[in-house]
Design a protein around this motif. Structure first.
Motif, PDB file in Angstrom:
ATOM      1  N   HIS A   1       1.023   5.462  -2.029  1.00 10.25           N
ATOM      2  CA  HIS A   1       0.418   6.452  -2.927  1.00 10.25           C
ATOM      3  C   HIS A   1       1.525   7.136  -3.727  1.00 10.25           C
ATOM      4  O   HIS A   1       2.227   8.015  -3.204  1.00 10.25           O
ATOM      5  CB  HIS A   1      -0.339   7.505  -2.117  1.00 10.25           C
ATOM      6  CG  HIS A   1      -1.492   6.955  -1.337  1.00 10.25           C
ATOM      7  ND1 HIS A   1      -2.796   7.048  -1.779  1.00 10.25           N
ATOM      8  CD2 HIS A   1      -1.556   6.300  -0.150  1.00 10.25           C
ATOM      9  CE1 HIS A   1      -3.601   6.485  -0.900  1.00 10.25           C
ATOM     10  NE2 HIS A   1      -2.876   6.017   0.103  1.00 10.25           N
TER      11      HIS A   1
ATOM     12  N   HIS B   1      -9.190   1.732   1.323  1.00 14.60           N
ATOM     13  CA  HIS B   1      -8.860   1.977   2.731  1.00 14.60           C
ATOM     14  C   HIS B   1     -10.029   1.524   3.593  1.00 14.60           C
ATOM     15  O   HIS B   1     -11.190   1.641   3.187  1.00 14.60           O
ATOM     16  CB  HIS B   1      -8.634   3.470   2.975  1.00 14.60           C
ATOM     17  CG  HIS B   1      -7.464   4.053   2.245  1.00 14.60           C
ATOM     18  ND1 HIS B   1      -7.562   4.603   0.994  1.00 14.60           N
ATOM     19  CD2 HIS B   1      -6.162   4.175   2.603  1.00 14.60           C
ATOM     20  CE1 HIS B   1      -6.368   5.047   0.615  1.00 14.60           C
ATOM     21  NE2 HIS B   1      -5.500   4.801   1.572  1.00 14.60           N
TER      22      HIS B   1
ATOM     23  N   HIS C   1       0.825  -1.208   0.000  1.00 14.62           N
ATOM     24  CA  HIS C   1       0.000   0.000   0.000  1.00 14.62           C
ATOM     25  C   HIS C   1       0.858   1.257   0.000  1.00 14.62           C
ATOM     26  O   HIS C   1       1.534   1.556   0.980  1.00 14.62           O
ATOM     27  CB  HIS C   1      -0.941   0.027   1.209  1.00 14.62           C
ATOM     28  CG  HIS C   1      -1.839   1.221   1.206  1.00 14.62           C
ATOM     29  ND1 HIS C   1      -2.883   1.374   0.318  1.00 14.62           N
ATOM     30  CD2 HIS C   1      -1.836   2.354   1.946  1.00 14.62           C
ATOM     31  CE1 HIS C   1      -3.480   2.528   0.527  1.00 14.62           C
ATOM     32  NE2 HIS C   1      -2.865   3.142   1.505  1.00 14.62           N
TER      33      HIS C   1
ATOM     34  N   ASP D   1       2.626   3.032   2.863  1.00 15.68           N
ATOM     35  CA  ASP D   1       1.627   4.100   2.774  1.00 15.68           C
ATOM     36  C   ASP D   1       2.270   5.464   2.647  1.00 15.68           C
ATOM     37  O   ASP D   1       1.833   6.409   3.299  1.00 15.68           O
ATOM     38  CB  ASP D   1       0.657   4.074   3.967  1.00 15.68           C
ATOM     39  CG  ASP D   1      -0.541   4.998   3.739  1.00 15.68           C
ATOM     40  OD1 ASP D   1      -0.926   5.204   2.580  1.00 15.68           O
ATOM     41  OD2 ASP D   1      -1.075   5.534   4.738  1.00 15.68           O
TER      42      ASP D   1
END
Ligand code: GUN
Ligand code: FE
Length: 425
Positions: free
Chosen positions: A68, A222, A66, A312
């Motif tokens: 971004h 999420h 995970h 993350d």
């Protein structure tokens, strides 16, 4: 036939809590797939070239389940707000920049190279809502050797109108256009990515659930990260007793679903994850940085859930998975202290399993260096650290996790291909 033979101290996690190690061992891959780990190289390989890694550790490379990509420009900044305020103040404006494709190319090329240099060869990654920048991201990952899944983010409400938000129609149309353009990638594949329940209308969630089913696509989102987020979800979906049901209701809940955080998932929600085979991604750095909470990871493992680790970024401040592994151990110890010393903490061997084998399982790999797996490996050098007395391979791995040095990763293989060497300029 392409043959790769690596010689060194081979360490891997064949099951949760177990480490296998072999000093002066040989790791053999044929046509990019592991065929064996040997103390004595079989006769049929005599005369074949061997990459001698000396005393270095040869370990599986990391899976970051995970992160971004469009938050990479804000890595290490702006962690002074809780989730919902943090999204508005920092994440959305940063992601909005990816309407600019030149900017996207520059940032994503750098991100892909940095992931590989840190030994991350498999990902489940969020892009932004921008279709073309998402394709640029996939190109750059593939070029660098990062494999796995990437998602064009869907967000058609409660986001940043005029800056970072789609209409429902745009979101549907752009998702289809993106999927049509993904056919040329070999090692990076699409994953449907509703940002989280508050940023998607019911119509959009239904569309994505149908698409996931029709095209057999995996899904990431999420779940139960923060209590204000959960209150909001309850208001938006009064018919759902629990957050997970807002995904399940629309067909976004099965064994190809990855849910980040799950900090506040209670026993029922955890049972729903276990029963459906949903993978939980524990993101310890992020949970601490934006004060989300401390996920009960040890309990999840005891209950039989699939758990992997995520950096993350940029709620997480490090894309280096050595740091993420160490943080997951620290988080489990914080949880133990919070739980009146009732729960066990993660051992190094367990956390290492989560950062490597457990993440790789989502991509169909068997644990550790099992025969049949595509070769995903890295070489770690710890000779720069003091060696006052001999250490076991497990001790060396523990120290590499906690005392990683910036140039510790010397070489990386991804899907059978060498994609990084620190020895070359
Ligand atoms: N929930 C919805 N979007 C995000 C995001 O970008 N980061 C984190 N940590 N949680 C989210
Ligand atoms: Fe996230």
């Amino acid at each position: 036939m392409a043959l790769t033979i690596l010689k060194g101290t081979i360490v891997s996690a064949p099951s949760l809590g177990r480490l296998d190690s072999m000093e002066d061992g040989f790791l053999v891959a044929e046509d990019g797939r592991i065929t064996g780990v040997y103390l004595v190289l079989p006769e049929r390989f005599s005369g074949a070239p061997v990459t001698d890694c000396g005393g270095d550790l040869i370990v599986p490379s990391f899976a970051d389940l995970h992160l971004h990509a469009p938050q990479y420009p804000m890595l290490g900044m702006g962690m002074d707000l809780p989730l919902l305020e943090w999204l508005e103040a920092y994440a959305f404006p940063t992601e909005a920049r990816f309407a600019d494709l030149d900017y996207a190319r520059t940032v994503y090329r750098r991100l892909a190279a940095e992931l590989i240099r840190h030994g991350t060869t498999r990902v489940c990654m969020f892009s932004s809502l921008h279709t073309d920048a998402t394709l640029v991201l996939m190109e750059e990952l593939e070029r660098a050797g990062v494999t796995g899944y990437v998602g064009k983010v869907n967000m058609d409400r409660n986001s940043a109108p005029g800056l970072l938000e789609e209409t429902t129609e745009q979101s549907k149309r752009e998702t289809l256009r993106w999927l049509d353009a993904c056919g040329d990638f070999r090692r990076v594949h699409p994953m449907l990515t509703p940002r989280f329940t508050p940023s998607c209308t019911n119509g959009l969630l239904a569309f994505l659930g149908k698409l996931a089913k029709e095209r057999g696509l995996p899904v990431q989102s999420h779940l139960s990260e923060n209590s204000a987020e959960m209150d909001w979800v309850r208001q938006l979906h009064p018919d759902c007793a629990q957050y997970w049901q807002t995904y399940a209701k629309y067909g976004l809940w099965n064994d190809r679903t990855v849910m980040a955080h799950c900090v506040w998932s209670d026993e029922r929600e955890r049972a729903a994850m276990r029963d459906a085979g949903v993978t939980v991604v524990h993101c310890a750095n992020s949970n601490q940085n934006i004060c989300s909470g401390v996920a009960p990871v040890r309990v999840m493992l005891d209950e039989g859930l699939q758990v992997a680790l995520g950096s993350d970024i940029a709620g997480g401040d490090q894309l280096d998975m050595f740091d993420v592994v160490a943080s997951s151990i620290r988080a489990s110890k914080a949880r133990r202290m919070m739980d009146g010393w009732q729960t066990a903490f993660l051992t190094v061997a367990e956390a290492w399993f989560l950062g490597t084998s457990a993440g790789a399982a989502f991509f169909g790999a068997k644990p550790g260096f099992a025969p049949g797996n595509p070769l995903h490996a890295m070489v770690i050098r710890d000779s720069g650290l003091p060696q006052p007395h001999p250490l076991t391979a497990a001790q060396r791995l523990e120290r590499a996790v906690y005392r990683r040095q910036s140039d510790a990763v010397r070489a990386v293989w991804s899907e059978g291909r060498q994609v990084f060497s620190a020895e070359q300029p």
